[in-house]
Enzyme design. Sequence first.
Site, PDB file in Angstrom:
ATOM      1  N   LEU A  58       0.819  -1.208   0.000  1.00 15.86           N
ATOM      2  CA  LEU A  58       0.000   0.000   0.000  1.00 15.86           C
ATOM      3  C   LEU A  58       0.851   1.256   0.000  1.00 15.86           C
ATOM      4  CD1 LEU A  58      -2.837  -1.006   2.470  1.00 15.86           C
ATOM      5  CD2 LEU A  58      -3.073  -0.516   0.039  1.00 15.86           C
ATOM      6  N   ARG A  59       2.148   1.098   0.298  1.00 20.16           N
ATOM      7  CA  ARG A  59       3.038   2.260   0.263  1.00 20.16           C
ATOM      8  C   ARG A  59       3.054   2.875  -1.138  1.00 20.16           C
ATOM      9  NH1 ARG A  59       7.013   0.038   2.524  1.00 20.16           N
ATOM     10  NH2 ARG A  59       6.743   0.876   4.608  1.00 20.16           N
ATOM     11  N   ALA A  60       2.905   2.047  -2.172  1.00 17.92           N
ATOM     12  CA  ALA A  60       2.907   2.559  -3.541  1.00 17.92           C
ATOM     13  C   ALA A  60       1.775   3.562  -3.741  1.00 17.92           C
ATOM     14  CB  ALA A  60       2.779   1.408  -4.531  1.00 17.92           C
TER      15      ALA A  60
END
Length: 549
Positions: free
Chosen positions: A227-229
């Site tokens: 989810l960092r993307a």
Amino acid sequence: MALSLLAVAPSVGGLLIRGDRGAAKSTAARGLAALLPQEGGHSAPFVNLPLGATEDRVVGTLDLDAALRGEARLKHGLMVQAHGGLLYIDEVNLLPDHLVDVLLDAAALGVVRVERDGLSAAARADFALIGSMNPEEGSLRPQFMDRFGLCVDVQAPTDPRQRAEIVRRRMRFETDSQGFTEQWQAEELRLRERLQAARLLFPSVHLPDALLSQIAGLSAAAQVRSLRADLVMHRAARAFAALEGRSEVSKADIERVAPLVLLHRRDPRLPPPFPSPTSQHPPGNPEPEAGQPPPPPDFNPQAEEIFAPTSNAAPLPVLVGKGAASSGSSLGEQPGRVIRSVPTSPQSNAPLHLPDTLKAALGRNLGGEFKLTSDDLRSAIHEPVGGRRVLFVVDASGSMGVAGRMGALKGTLLGVLNDKARRDRAALIVFRGTGAALALPWTTDAAEAEAVIAAVPTGGRTPLAHALELAAELVNAESSAELVIFTDGRANVPLTAGSDAWTDALHAAQALKNVSALVVDTETGRIRLGRAAQLAEVLGARYSVLETL
């Protein structure tokens, strides 16, 4: 553009530049420092982090000189020194993992917390983090690569006109650096002012809620699980809009920054196209060579097929023996340099780290009589040293398609790679058709290795001697490398026309006699030649049978 986004919003989490040596990676990074917004009339700091830096040097530690004067003071590390500027790490893939983790945390939060020797403090460390690396020298661990917000792959230009212009400008700078600087001063000033304006605008840039679905869709399409993307793409799109002087993000902004965010996060286990070795023999069942048993009925060894890995029931035997084996098995017992210390007790068997023990006592006895107690005792935590180097040589000829042998072989390989230690590196040679090829260069990335292994096709003849010659080149270039060979030994492709393929294979094996090796026999069926066992004897290697795995 990635450098500009990082200058506008360091919160994107840093930039990873990957590329060939001599592709101006470090030159571009250093150039950004001159363009960062200036505060108080001072140029933004440019801090270069050396590979040999200790954790205390990077994070900060107790100021020993002040402690001796009875003052409690923390000595700032490189991250705080880079506040408001740029922290650059060349060859970041060679930096110890614990330092990479600390750096990325600080770059994302803009704050560094120091807890050393009974003292605790926090300091602002709002810097742009840039790491550069040459993938030929090893990859960054996937979990750390994901922590870099943006990534760019660069190559030196191949256009002769561009290369000539690079040399022309470089020579002009060396001849008259002041004149060259003045020539570009106006353009640099315009870019610096643009970055400063974008930096001020960035906090107020709005991304409409409707565009979040587009961000999520792009990440999902690239099969990115982190989810960092999505969070980085949100920040990067806002930074790009700020560079354009707009206060609201558009769909085009997201599409513009998405490749920078997703390049290094795409799931590497997606099967890459695997080049198929050309065969000089026409399709169909070839006539068996003298001394070779006939192939099984209705089986075409020239046909190409990709077999899925099957689970293995037992691990490969541990390599022990000559050279690399004995040293490799004891690698964990040889401590690396000290990276930090932890409290210990007099009853502990851990060796005492005297410098940090004394520093802890000084910090506790500030202004009073020096006294050492058991609460001051510190033991050292050592940096892990380099792991093992294992070269796998895999027979992917047509006979490996019999009785599910290739699926079992792939399952065994993947089992070994999943169990390997953090710093272990593996490489893979595949031989089939008329030659051998390095399918996987030395890597620590198990996911990358899994993708390559799963996509290896099966078919063609058995150029064993070619594979052994290529293996000798690789292990000679990599100190302390170990060798694991999967084959049935049924060599049928000679090195030169008219020579005997099996004799060539045994002769090639002579060059590997001093290498710690394991031969895994993949031969099955009622008629067995036992050539893999003969190969193991010539190599002085351990011997195992795939069926037992």
